[in-house]
Design a protein around this motif. Sequence first.
Motif, mmCIF file in Angstrom:
data_model
loop_
_atom_site.group_PDB
_atom_site.id
_atom_site.type_symbol
_atom_site.label_atom_id
_atom_site.label_comp_id
_atom_site.label_asym_id
_atom_site.label_seq_id
_atom_site.Cartn_x
_atom_site.Cartn_y
_atom_site.Cartn_z
ATOM 1 N N ASN A 94 42.360 35.723 40.136
ATOM 2 C CA ASN A 94 40.800 35.885 39.622
ATOM 3 C C ASN A 94 41.047 35.572 38.158
ATOM 4 O OD1 ASN A 94 42.440 37.925 38.594
ATOM 5 N ND2 ASN A 94 41.659 39.581 39.625
ATOM 6 N N ARG A 130 39.724 31.838 38.653
ATOM 7 C CA ARG A 130 38.460 31.909 39.048
ATOM 8 C C ARG A 130 37.606 31.959 37.538
ATOM 9 N NH1 ARG A 130 39.607 34.443 43.580
ATOM 10 N NH2 ARG A 130 39.031 36.396 42.795
ATOM 11 N N PRO A 183 40.870 39.579 34.612
ATOM 12 C CA PRO A 183 40.095 39.018 33.436
ATOM 13 C C PRO A 183 39.003 39.549 32.758
ATOM 14 C CG PRO A 183 39.268 37.834 35.320
ATOM 15 C CD PRO A 183 40.446 38.759 35.914
ATOM 16 N N GLY A 192 35.949 40.962 34.853
ATOM 17 C CA GLY A 192 35.839 40.247 36.271
ATOM 18 C C GLY A 192 36.019 38.637 36.055
ATOM 19 N N ASP A 193 36.114 38.491 37.210
ATOM 20 C CA ASP A 193 36.313 36.824 37.216
ATOM 21 C C ASP A 193 35.113 35.963 36.982
ATOM 22 O OD1 ASP A 193 34.752 37.034 39.541
ATOM 23 O OD2 ASP A 193 36.266 36.531 40.968
ATOM 24 N N LEU A 194 34.044 36.528 36.558
ATOM 25 C CA LEU A 194 32.768 35.847 35.873
ATOM 26 C C LEU A 194 32.174 35.166 37.199
ATOM 27 C CD1 LEU A 194 34.204 34.768 32.766
ATOM 28 C CD2 LEU A 194 33.088 36.833 33.156
ATOM 29 N N SER A 195 32.196 35.913 38.570
ATOM 30 C CA SER A 195 31.750 35.119 39.531
ATOM 31 C C SER A 195 30.218 35.755 39.470
ATOM 32 C CB SER A 195 32.478 35.480 40.752
ATOM 33 O OG SER A 195 32.384 36.806 40.987
ATOM 34 N N ILE A 245 30.411 44.956 30.924
ATOM 35 C CA ILE A 245 29.538 44.517 32.235
ATOM 36 C C ILE A 245 30.492 44.236 33.338
ATOM 37 C CG2 ILE A 245 27.985 42.685 32.920
ATOM 38 C CD1 ILE A 245 27.286 42.851 29.786
ATOM 39 N N PHE A 246 30.262 44.669 34.412
ATOM 40 C CA PHE A 246 31.103 44.104 35.430
ATOM 41 C C PHE A 246 30.800 42.954 36.255
ATOM 42 C CE2 PHE A 246 31.513 48.745 34.919
ATOM 43 C CZ PHE A 246 32.796 48.893 34.956
ATOM 44 N N ALA A 247 31.324 41.937 36.125
ATOM 45 C CA ALA A 247 31.064 40.621 36.516
ATOM 46 C C ALA A 247 32.118 39.906 37.394
ATOM 47 C CB ALA A 247 30.674 39.692 35.389
ATOM 48 N N GLY A 248 32.228 40.750 38.384
ATOM 49 C CA GLY A 248 33.421 40.147 39.553
ATOM 50 C C GLY A 248 34.855 41.108 39.386
ATOM 51 N N GLU A 249 35.666 40.245 39.993
ATOM 52 C CA GLU A 249 36.876 41.150 40.466
ATOM 53 C C GLU A 249 37.770 41.241 39.192
ATOM 54 O OE1 GLU A 249 38.949 39.908 43.780
ATOM 55 O OE2 GLU A 249 36.836 39.769 44.790
ATOM 56 N N PHE A 250 38.367 42.248 38.916
ATOM 57 C CA PHE A 250 39.451 42.221 37.974
ATOM 58 C C PHE A 250 40.818 43.269 38.310
ATOM 59 C CE2 PHE A 250 36.047 45.282 37.279
ATOM 60 C CZ PHE A 250 36.644 46.370 36.729
ATOM 61 N N SER A 251 41.677 43.201 37.589
ATOM 62 C CA SER A 251 42.944 43.810 37.989
ATOM 63 C C SER A 251 43.449 44.623 36.626
ATOM 64 C CB SER A 251 43.845 43.290 38.661
ATOM 65 O OG SER A 251 44.396 42.273 37.905
ATOM 66 N N ARG A 267 39.935 50.025 45.655
ATOM 67 C CA ARG A 267 40.378 49.575 44.662
ATOM 68 C C ARG A 267 41.324 50.202 43.697
ATOM 69 N NH1 ARG A 267 35.783 46.777 41.395
ATOM 70 N NH2 ARG A 267 37.348 45.561 40.298
#
Lengths: 99, 480
Positions: free
Chosen positions: A26, A29, A69, A84-87, B103-109, B146
């Motif tokens: 991620n 990406r 990220p 997040g992965d900014l997708s 802001i949630f903009a995709g996958e993260f960990s 998750r």
Amino acid sequence: MNRPGLTAPGAVRCRMILFVAGDEPNSRRARENIRAACSEKGSKRYDLQVVDVFDDFQTALDYDIMVTPALVVLDPPPRVTLLGDLSDTEKLHAALGLI
Amino acid sequence: MERPEPLPKLATGVEGLDSILEGGLPQARTTLVVGEAGSGKTVLALEMLYRGAMSGQPGVLISFEETGEAIRGNAFSMGWDLAALEAKGLLAVIRPKIDYNAIFAGEFSIKGLLAILSGQAKKISASVVVIDAVDVLMCLFNDPLRQRNELYSLHEWLMQSGLTAVLTAKSGQDTGLARDFTFMEFMADCVIQATQRVDTQVSTRRLRVLKYRGSAYGSNEYPFVITPRGIVIVPVSDAELAHRPLGAPVSAGQSELDAVLGGGYCRGASVLIAGPTGSGKTTLACTFAQAACRRQERTLYVSFEESREALTGAMLSPGIDLRPLLEDGSLEILTAMPEALGAEHHLLRIFQRIDDFEPEHLVVDAISAARRIGSEQAAFDFLIRLLNRCKERGITCIYVNQTGGAVSMEVLSGIGISSLIDAIVMLGFVRSGCEMERTLLVLKSRGRNHSNKFHKFSISSKGVALKTPGAHLSSEGKDK
């Protein structure tokens, strides 16, 4: 989100830090997504710093980065954090003032 | 297959906890402390960290709930100077702000957290890590699957890191994390649950070990108290009795009384002075205390009934002046309103005074008040634990008990407590003509050849006096 100061795009410089965790999928990406978004309108307007949290945890700590990220948009204010992965291109573009 | 090595453990240093955990936390493993808000889980985790750092085991604390200032402040109120430990590089306190506007903009960990933890742990060569309120961080992952994955990667990382970890998490329905707790309990090697319940208007914190992989542990629910020095847990059912034998005779403070008792009380004995109100129980106890203090034998007087001033004032009329004894430091009076604190708290206050003052003798006036501390069960626990502690230390104990109300004799004679009482002095009244006369009877005095007769007993401005041992009294109390 409405952000002031974005009405004259040519004058705005965008300063941001992308926090990644090594070569995590991620994180990879996220790098690709942010680069793609920057090149759409010419990278000159963007000042992007990439921090690998495993190399520099102190900066992650300074910015309270618990998840990766993560993209922190410092300039123009106010500071915005994207996780997040900014997708999610729509949210990314909104944060960068591209729409 | 080789035989497994005994599980390495890390002592917590929290009073009473290590004996419940049979040595401490599982070393290089994860311990989960769950509890509702206010149950004391943060203080528990913090104390383990502090004690560890003090004994040369550096630790990292990351808190998602309280600010660094609040943590340092709370710790300081218990005498733990975290800032000093931080300055020495024995402790690192991290308090990240979670950006709820992110802001949630995709996958993260949670790799960021792991990087920070690993970086900080390396920096100070930490062996312990505490993650306080891991549930708050998990709120960023709004999907149970998750959350589970992230907790799993946290667990994996902790296992590889070799750190001894303590994670705290809120329990209860309001967290929305109920499903993940089962999972978290699975991944932790040791799970401790802290609760706070109100029992007969008195609130008590309790602690229970839910599981401890590969180790035995005390499985009861143990009450604990957050004292000004930290958490104290006293295992009530610590069955090991380490009572000292009764010692040499010690004067009851008055020669005639000593004669009736067969030479006085015994050192280290538990003596019960019982009788109705106004029968002279406090006077008798103070007679003993005064004599002991005059011999420079420190005495702690726990007064549940009267203030220090009221007690010293009242004792002037039978000619017992406690004030010089208080001044020279041979006597200490510890006063407490029974209702003001829970049974655990009362007990711990007394234990701490005993530790600090190291008295040879203790007077508790009156144990009948113990019932007002809470339930019957709480009063019983309170007494038996106080008795045990004093027996272990060889402290002579005078327990004053008001009869004809409050705690009945059954409470004392039931379930094994009577065997712990070495001597019983019963005070009473009998009618003699048109007067009431005080009486004194030694019901029991272990190891002493005591009188078994009712004695006339009087209190004057010169103190207590016994009249002609053997003088017969009314037929109802006649002893053959």
